[in-house]
Every structure is written in structure tokens, then in C-alpha cells.
Design a protein around this motif. Structure first.
Motif, PDB file in Angstrom:
ATOM      1  N   VAL A 114      14.583 -10.459  94.590  1.00  7.25           N
ATOM      2  CA  VAL A 114      14.763 -10.521  93.143  1.00  7.25           C
ATOM      3  C   VAL A 114      16.084 -11.217  92.853  1.00  7.25           C
ATOM      4  N   LYS A 115      16.049 -12.243  91.971  1.00  9.45           N
ATOM      5  CA  LYS A 115      17.311 -12.914  91.574  1.00  9.45           C
ATOM      6  C   LYS A 115      17.444 -12.781  90.059  1.00  9.45           C
ATOM      7  N   PRO A 116      18.234 -11.761  89.618  1.00 13.54           N
ATOM      8  CA  PRO A 116      18.439 -11.634  88.174  1.00 13.54           C
ATOM      9  C   PRO A 116      19.386 -12.712  87.678  1.00 13.54           C
ATOM     10  N   SER A 117      19.489 -12.822  86.361  1.00 17.50           N
ATOM     11  CA  SER A 117      20.429 -13.797  85.800  1.00 17.50           C
ATOM     12  C   SER A 117      21.859 -13.422  86.170  1.00 17.50           C
ATOM     13  N   GLU A 118      22.658 -14.413  86.448  1.00 16.71           N
ATOM     14  CA  GLU A 118      24.085 -14.191  86.753  1.00 16.71           C
ATOM     15  C   GLU A 118      24.829 -13.662  85.532  1.00 16.71           C
ATOM     16  N   HIS A 119      24.226 -13.763  84.338  1.00 16.09           N
ATOM     17  CA  HIS A 119      24.878 -13.252  83.131  1.00 16.09           C
ATOM     18  C   HIS A 119      24.578 -11.774  82.902  1.00 16.09           C
TER      19      HIS A 119
ATOM     20  N   GLU B  79      13.749 -28.184  69.174  1.00 22.76           N
ATOM     21  CA  GLU B  79      14.448 -27.639  70.351  1.00 22.76           C
ATOM     22  C   GLU B  79      14.616 -26.136  70.193  1.00 22.76           C
ATOM     23  N   GLU B  80      14.528 -25.424  71.300  1.00 26.07           N
ATOM     24  CA  GLU B  80      14.676 -23.964  71.250  1.00 26.07           C
ATOM     25  C   GLU B  80      16.155 -23.619  71.086  1.00 26.07           C
ATOM     26  N   VAL B  81      16.503 -22.951  69.983  1.00 24.72           N
ATOM     27  CA  VAL B  81      17.898 -22.559  69.735  1.00 24.72           C
ATOM     28  C   VAL B  81      18.216 -21.270  70.496  1.00 24.72           C
TER      29      VAL B  81
ATOM     30  N   VAL C 187      12.559 -14.660  89.889  1.00 26.46           N
ATOM     31  CA  VAL C 187      13.782 -15.154  89.227  1.00 26.46           C
ATOM     32  C   VAL C 187      13.665 -14.883  87.732  1.00 26.46           C
ATOM     33  N   SER C 188      14.680 -14.228  87.166  1.00 25.92           N
ATOM     34  CA  SER C 188      14.541 -13.785  85.772  1.00 25.92           C
ATOM     35  C   SER C 188      15.757 -14.158  84.916  1.00 25.92           C
ATOM     36  N   PRO C 189      15.593 -14.128  83.590  1.00 26.83           N
ATOM     37  CA  PRO C 189      16.656 -14.551  82.663  1.00 26.83           C
ATOM     38  C   PRO C 189      17.486 -13.363  82.159  1.00 26.83           C
ATOM     39  N   TRP C 190      18.382 -13.636  81.206  1.00 26.15           N
ATOM     40  CA  TRP C 190      19.321 -12.624  80.742  1.00 26.15           C
ATOM     41  C   TRP C 190      18.931 -12.001  79.420  1.00 26.15           C
ATOM     42  N   ASN C 191      17.882 -12.488  78.752  1.00 27.48           N
ATOM     43  CA  ASN C 191      17.684 -12.035  77.366  1.00 27.48           C
ATOM     44  C   ASN C 191      16.997 -10.679  77.260  1.00 27.48           C
TER      45      ASN C 191
ATOM     46  N   GLY D 209      12.169 -18.066  82.415  1.00 28.74           N
ATOM     47  CA  GLY D 209      13.413 -18.715  82.006  1.00 28.74           C
ATOM     48  C   GLY D 209      13.113 -19.981  81.237  1.00 28.74           C
ATOM     49  N   GLY D 210      14.054 -20.915  81.277  1.00 29.68           N
ATOM     50  CA  GLY D 210      13.958 -22.121  80.469  1.00 29.68           C
ATOM     51  C   GLY D 210      13.051 -23.183  81.092  1.00 29.68           C
ATOM     52  N   THR D 211      12.483 -24.015  80.247  1.00 31.02           N
ATOM     53  CA  THR D 211      11.552 -25.052  80.700  1.00 31.02           C
ATOM     54  C   THR D 211      12.245 -26.066  81.615  1.00 31.02           C
ATOM     55  N   ALA D 212      13.490 -26.424  81.299  1.00 26.51           N
ATOM     56  CA  ALA D 212      14.184 -27.418  82.130  1.00 26.51           C
ATOM     57  C   ALA D 212      14.393 -26.860  83.543  1.00 26.51           C
ATOM     58  N   THR D 213      14.789 -25.583  83.634  1.00 23.88           N
ATOM     59  CA  THR D 213      14.978 -24.967  84.957  1.00 23.88           C
ATOM     60  C   THR D 213      13.648 -24.932  85.709  1.00 23.88           C
ATOM     61  N   ALA D 214      12.577 -24.633  84.971  1.00 24.43           N
ATOM     62  CA  ALA D 214      11.261 -24.522  85.609  1.00 24.43           C
ATOM     63  C   ALA D 214      10.853 -25.831  86.280  1.00 24.43           C
TER      64      ALA D 214
ATOM     65  N   GLU E  66       6.972 -18.500  83.244  1.00 24.06           N
ATOM     66  CA  GLU E  66       6.972 -17.993  81.858  1.00 24.06           C
ATOM     67  C   GLU E  66       8.187 -18.610  81.165  1.00 24.06           C
ATOM     68  N   LEU E  67       7.968 -19.499  80.182  1.00 17.06           N
ATOM     69  CA  LEU E  67       9.054 -20.397  79.749  1.00 17.06           C
ATOM     70  C   LEU E  67       9.390 -20.320  78.256  1.00 17.06           C
ATOM     71  N   SER E  68      10.046 -21.370  77.803  1.00 20.83           N
ATOM     72  CA  SER E  68      10.648 -21.405  76.465  1.00 20.83           C
ATOM     73  C   SER E  68       9.595 -21.504  75.354  1.00 20.83           C
ATOM     74  N   GLY E  69      10.040 -21.269  74.127  1.00 17.86           N
ATOM     75  CA  GLY E  69       9.124 -21.367  72.988  1.00 17.86           C
ATOM     76  C   GLY E  69       9.816 -21.902  71.743  1.00 17.86           C
TER      77      GLY E  69
HETATM   78  P1  NAD Z   1      17.498 -20.277  82.718  1.00 13.39           P
HETATM   79  O1  NAD Z   1      16.327 -21.132  82.980  1.00 13.39           O
HETATM   80  O2  NAD Z   1      18.823 -20.894  82.515  1.00 13.39           O
HETATM   81  O3  NAD Z   1      17.714 -19.211  83.901  1.00 13.39           O
HETATM   82  C1  NAD Z   1      16.706 -18.293  84.285  1.00 13.39           C
HETATM   83  C2  NAD Z   1      16.980 -17.861  85.718  1.00 13.39           C
HETATM   84  O4  NAD Z   1      16.837 -18.989  86.575  1.00 13.39           O
HETATM   85  C3  NAD Z   1      18.382 -17.319  85.966  1.00 13.39           C
HETATM   86  O5  NAD Z   1      18.310 -16.237  86.871  1.00 13.39           O
HETATM   87  C4  NAD Z   1      19.093 -18.511  86.607  1.00 13.39           C
HETATM   88  O6  NAD Z   1      20.171 -18.150  87.423  1.00 13.39           O
HETATM   89  C5  NAD Z   1      17.963 -19.105  87.420  1.00 13.39           C
HETATM   90  N1  NAD Z   1      18.124 -20.524  87.774  1.00 13.39           N
HETATM   91  C6  NAD Z   1      18.771 -21.495  87.079  1.00 13.39           C
HETATM   92  N2  NAD Z   1      18.686 -22.666  87.744  1.00 13.39           N
HETATM   93  C7  NAD Z   1      17.959 -22.433  88.868  1.00 13.39           C
HETATM   94  C8  NAD Z   1      17.525 -23.252  89.945  1.00 13.39           C
HETATM   95  N3  NAD Z   1      17.803 -24.557  90.001  1.00 13.39           N
HETATM   96  N4  NAD Z   1      16.799 -22.682  90.912  1.00 13.39           N
HETATM   97  C9  NAD Z   1      16.469 -21.375  90.857  1.00 13.39           C
HETATM   98  N5  NAD Z   1      16.866 -20.539  89.877  1.00 13.39           N
HETATM   99  C10 NAD Z   1      17.594 -21.070  88.882  1.00 13.39           C
HETATM  100  O7  NAD Z   1      17.089 -19.383  81.472  1.00 13.39           O
HETATM  101  P2  NAD Z   1      17.978 -18.354  80.693  1.00 13.39           P
HETATM  102  O8  NAD Z   1      18.975 -19.088  79.873  1.00 13.39           O
HETATM  103  O9  NAD Z   1      18.442 -17.297  81.640  1.00 13.39           O
HETATM  104  O10 NAD Z   1      16.867 -17.689  79.747  1.00 13.39           O
HETATM  105  C11 NAD Z   1      16.498 -18.186  78.512  1.00 13.39           C
HETATM  106  C12 NAD Z   1      15.184 -18.938  78.587  1.00 13.39           C
HETATM  107  O11 NAD Z   1      14.171 -18.089  79.118  1.00 13.39           O
HETATM  108  C13 NAD Z   1      14.687 -19.353  77.217  1.00 13.39           C
HETATM  109  O12 NAD Z   1      14.218 -20.673  77.268  1.00 13.39           O
HETATM  110  C14 NAD Z   1      13.539 -18.380  76.936  1.00 13.39           C
HETATM  111  O13 NAD Z   1      12.576 -18.882  76.042  1.00 13.39           O
HETATM  112  C15 NAD Z   1      12.997 -18.178  78.306  1.00 13.39           C
HETATM  113  N6  NAD Z   1      12.249 -16.923  78.384  1.00 13.39           N
HETATM  114  C16 NAD Z   1      10.891 -16.981  78.526  1.00 13.39           C
HETATM  115  C17 NAD Z   1      10.146 -15.806  78.555  1.00 13.39           C
HETATM  116  C18 NAD Z   1       8.642 -15.820  78.669  1.00 13.39           C
HETATM  117  O14 NAD Z   1       8.066 -14.784  78.998  1.00 13.39           O
HETATM  118  N7  NAD Z   1       7.993 -16.948  78.424  1.00 13.39           N
HETATM  119  C19 NAD Z   1      10.806 -14.574  78.470  1.00 13.39           C
HETATM  120  C20 NAD Z   1      12.181 -14.564  78.337  1.00 13.39           C
HETATM  121  C21 NAD Z   1      12.906 -15.751  78.305  1.00 13.39           C
END
Ligand code: NAD
Length: 504
Positions: free
Chosen positions: A188-193, A396-398, A162-166, A242-247, A264-267
């Protein structure tokens, strides 16, 4: 500056933007709740992304399971798998321009940065893991006379990635390459964005010879498709960026099935500049550390800490250069910072500019939307002066082009501020004093420390976060540990040994 319309980009690049599954199960028209993919530079709709339902996720996991249990991939010789991974890297390079356009259209990242750096890095990830699996070896032990113990590794099974959009392609390619290199299969589940370039890469992998079923795509929102995937009992490993809260939600879902997770999360990382730093280099590096990738960088040096003696000249030059950053059309090679990735994210970043004002921070540069660039999601590169690390804007991470700047006197104070954070992804220090640099290296509680260096990643080194910034590490040995199961096999060298033990 004028921003090229979506139509102009599409007609000049002749890239197709079809999204999602093309099989009988898919199609945006048949999806209950398709997701609009919006070009962040103009706010125009690029396409509609069909959202995969719980049942479709189930089918994707079943395909991955079948490919793992009975398909050729886990059974190929290492040399054969290496060849396919290298062919995959080549395919990505051949399609670099197309992938960069798709990524720009979804995420708004500057095309030139994508085609120059991130897409080549995506290809390199496949080459890197191809090389790595050629170096792997097992272990043997002979503690008991006449008996031999072998330790081997085998693929773990089916992974959810599962991966983010940045940095969609750079991050998803790292997950996919490190997972399948060891013989696993995945969904593989990419970001919906920002799903388009990742979806196209999955097609290219099959064209490069990755057998069907090894890399499957599931598209959709996190709370629908993502949740169905990470809570699926047929998943053996979950890798999440992705984000720490999602993790935290994902770890909860994973616990029901005892599925191992790699997170792999927020910073909210400190970028510390000492009086003995090479000021010019430190300013260049600090600008890169906060404003590259449109400021949407997990490893951003978003808290700039300045030793008092250089604070004034640093701020003067940093602010002057921040104001000169070329913000605009992500397709224009001269652009340094493009739009933020989607409207709600822009609102979030603008919200932090308001919080900064409310918290009494002094706005040194930026602090608002660039309305003159039209309906796209353009925000001014922003720097604010603070005197207190407990503010929300420091904690907080902006995740945008937004830096806080704070002045300190002694090194110990800088270390305390750097570590006064729930996060611990990376840290930066700028000093010409070797002993001080090494002191920073040992004192900053983070997975990576960069001394006089901006954003340089070495794929051989582990990457990941302390504290709320992650669980586990990327890296060759670390991924081998996560994506394989170790097995011990014990056997006698001669059958008589069993007789002696009364076990014949
Ligand atoms: P996000 O946590 O909102 O989403 C990441 C992915 O998780 C998306 O594909 C989303 O659809 C999916 N997701 C959301 N809720 C879910 C759930 N309940 N169950 C399963 N999957 C779910 O993060 P984002 O906004 O896409 O990305 C930004 C964040 O990612 C920032 O906090 C950034 O610091 C972090 N990030 C970390 C790294 C790293 O290597 N540490 C790299 C890039 C981004």
C-alpha cells in the motif's frame, strides 16, 4: 474564530503521530529525504515521514510475494478470511476517534465528518467484501458429451495499491479490502501528504489477524516510492486512485510488465438544475456536491448548470448560503469546511480564482484566501458565473471549493455542455419530471448519474469513470474480475472416454 494549535489537538486527543516504519530499516532519521507532514489548519509540522527507497520497496514486494506464495492467507477457508475481515472492520470502529484525528492532522478534513462518515465507511468496506466472498460461485459447462468443464477463480497475486490524500482512509480501505478479500497480498502506498491514518490502519489490520506480509506499507513521494512500486516486475495488479496525469505515467510503467491496472481518476462533473426541480432540495444538494470534503472531491458537481427560469432565485440563494458556510477549525464540530490539504494545493486553487478573473468570469462568492484564520490553508468557498464551457475553469479540475455556474435554455444544450469535457466520472440532474430525469440518465456520459440525489454511493453498484476519469470499476463483481484469475479445468467423467479419443 481561533484555530486549535497542533499541541492542543495532540494533548486533548492523546493521539500518537509516529510516522512510517518502526523496524530497523526505517525511521525518519535514517531516511535520506524525509517528508514533513504539515497540519493544514495551522501550517505546523506534525512529524517527519521517512521515505521508502527503491530497495525498501523491493523488500516490501518480496514480503508480499512470500506471503502470497507460502503464507496462510490465500489458503485460508473463505469462512476464516471472512472472520478476519470482519474483525478488521471492528478494529477500525474501535479506533475511529484516533483514525479521525490522524486524518484531520494530515488532510484538514473536518473531524466530525471523518468520525461520522468516512471512518465508518472504511470499516464497512471490510465487512462488505467479507460478505461478498461468501456469495461467490464458479461455473460448469458440459458441451462435449462425457466431459465436464469447471471455471474457478484464484487470487491474482501481489497488488500495488496507490491512493490520494483527499479521503485517504476511505479510499485506501476500499483498495485493501477489495484486494485481500480474494486472497491477494499487497503493498500500500498512501499519499505522502496524508499517510498517518492509513499507516495506523495497516497496523490495526495485523492486530485483527491479517497475517504478516499480507498488507505491507511503502511511504514516500510518487516519483520515488510510488514509481518504484508500480514499475516493479513482482507486481501482478496495480490499483490507483488519483489524478489523470499521474495515471498516464503509471500506465506507462505498467506496460513494461504488462501489469493490469485499475484507475479511479479525476472529474469535472456537471450538476444540472432544471426549472421543474424542487429548488430547495437542488440548492441543498448542489452545495453538498461542491463544498463537502473541503471541496476536494473527485465526484464534485463543480460545473453547476442552471435552466434560465430558475437561474436568478437559485443563484441568489446559493450565493447567500455559500457565504454563510462555516469555514474554520477542522476539530470544531460546528465547522463545515476546513483548510485545503497542503500549501501548494491552496496556491493551485487560488491560482484558479485568478484564472477565473482573467477569463472574465464574474466572482459571485469568495475568490480568495481567508487570511484572518491565520497561517493555515483556508480558502473561501467560491462560486463564479461563466458563459462559456470552453474556459479553463470549466475544463480543468480545480479540486477545491470552487464552482462555476452557467445558464442554459434547453435540455439538449445542458447535455452538450455536460458532455463537453475530457472527464466522465459522474453527473447530477435535478428535475421532478421522470422522463427528463431518465433522458439525463441515458445522455450523460459518466460512470454514475445521480438524479435528485447528492453523493450517495451504493457499494453493490459499480463505481468508476468514462473517458479520462478512469479505467475499470470498483464494485463486488468488478473487483472479483480484477483481483482474480479465471481458470478453466476440463476433465472426463469416465476414463474410457480418453480411450475412445485414442489418448490413453
Ligand atoms: P496524484 O495523482 O497526485 O497522487 C495520487 C497518488 O499517486 C499519491 O499517492 C502519489 O504519491 C502517487 N504518485 C504520484 N506520482 C506517481 C508515479 N509516477 N508513480 C506512482 N505513484 C505516483 O493525486 P492526488 O493529488 O493525491 O489526488 C487528487 C486526484 O485524485 C484528483 O484528480 C481526484 O479527482 C482524484 N481522485 C479520484 C477518485 C476516484 O475515485 N475517481 C477519488 C479520489 C481522488
Amino acid at each position: 474564530m481561533t484555530i486549535k494549535s497542533l499541541q492542543q489537538v495532540l494533548s486533548e486527543t492523546r493521539v500518537s503521530v509516529a510516522a512510517g516504519r518502526t523496524d530497523e530499516a526505517g525511521g525518519a532519521a535514517r531516511s535520506k529525504n524525509p517528508i514533513p507532514i504539515i497540519y493544514p489548519a495551522t501550517a505546523e509540522q506534525v512529524t517527519l515521514l521517512p521515505e521508502d527507497s527503491v530497495e525498501q520497496v523491493d523488500s516490501a514486494v518480496a514480503l508480499a510475494r512470500e506471503a502470497f506464495e507460502t503464507g496462510p492467507w490465500p489458503r485460508l477457508s473463505v469462512a476464516h478470511r471472512q472472520k478476519i475481515l470482519r474483525d478488521a472492520a471492528m478494529k477500525i470502529r474501535e479506533h475511529q476517534g484516533e483514525l479521525a484525528v490522524l486524518e484531520t492532522l494530515c488532510a484538514g478534513l473536518p473531524f466530525s465528518h471523518l468520525s461520522g462518515r468516512q471512518i465508518p465507511r472504511a470499516a464497512e468496506n471490510f465487512d462488505f467484501f467479507a460478505d461478498h466472498i461468501g456469495t461467490m460461485a464458479g461455473e460448469t459447462f458440459e458441451q462435449e458429451a462425457g466431459f465436464l468443464t469447471l471455471v474457478t477463480r484464484e487470487a491474482a497475486g501481489v497488488a500495488a495499491l496507490v491512493s490520494p490524500w483527499n479521503a485517504p482512509l476511505a479510499l485506501a480501505s476500499m483498495q485493501i479490502a477489495s484486494c485481500i478479500a480474494f486472497g491477494n497480498t499487497c503493498v500500500v502506498k498512501p499519499s505522502e501528504h496524508a499517510p498517518l491514518a492509513v499507516g495506523r490502519m495497516v497496523e490495526l489490520l495485523e492486530q485483527a489477524g491479517v497475517p504478516p506480509g499480507v498488507v505491507n506499507l511503502a511511504n514516500g513521494r510518487g516519483n520515488v516510492t510510488g514509481n518504484a512500486l508500480v514499475s516493479h516486475p513482482g507486481i501482478d495488479r496495480i490499483a490507483f486512485t488519483g489524478g489523470t496525469a499521474t495515471a498516464k505515467a503509471i500506465m506507462n510503467s505498467a506496460s513494461a510488465n504488462l501489469t493490469p491496472v485499475h484507475l479511479e481518476l479525476s472529474g469535472k462533473s456537471a450538476n444540472i438544475v432544471f426549472e421543474d426541480a424542487d429548488l430547495e432540495r437542488a440548492i441543498d444538494g448542489s452545495l453538498i456536491n461542491i463544498y463537502s470534503n473541503n471541496g476536494q472531491l473527485c465526484i464534485a458537481g463543480s460545473r453547476i448548470l442552471l435552466q434560465r427560469g430558475i437561474a436568478e432565485p437559485f443563484i441568489d440563494q446559493f450565493v447567500e448560503r455559500t457565504r454563510k458556510i462555516r469555514v474554520g477549525d477542522p476539530m470544531d464540530p460546528a465547522t463545515e469546511v476546513g483548510p485545503l490539504a497542503f500549501e501548494a494545493h491552496m496556491q493551485k486553487v487560488l491560482g484558479y480564482c485568478e484564472i477565473a478573473r482573467a477569463e472574465g468570469a464574474e466572482i459571485l462568492a469568495g475568490g480568495g484566501r481567508l487570511d484572518e484564520l491565520g497561517p493555515g490553508y483556508f480558502v473561501e468557498p467560491t462560486a463564479v458565473l461563466v458563459d462559456n464551457n470552453t474556459l479553463r475553469i470549466c475544463q480543468e479540475e480545480v479540486f477545491g471549493p470552487f464552482a462555476t455556474i452557467q445558464v442554459f435554455d434547453e435540455a439538449e444544450e445542458a447535455i452538450a455542455i455536460a458532455n463537453d469535457s475530457d472527464f466522465g466520472l459522474v453527473g447530477y440532474a435535478w428535475t421532478e419530471n421522470l422522463a427528463r430525469g431518465l433522458k439525463m440518465q441515458e445522455s450523460i456520459r459518466a460512470g454514475t448519474v445521480w438524479l435528485n440525489t447528492p453523493l450517495l454511493r451504493d457499494l453493490r453498484a459499480p463505481f468508476g469513470g468514462f473517458k479520462n476519469s478512469g479505467v475499470g470499476r470498483d464494485g463486488p463483481r468488478q473487483c472479483a474480475g480484477f483481483y482474480t484469475e479465471e481458470k478453466a479445468t476440463i476433465m472426463p467423467r469416465k476414463a474410457e472416454l480418453l480411450k475412445k479419443m485414442g489418448m490413453d
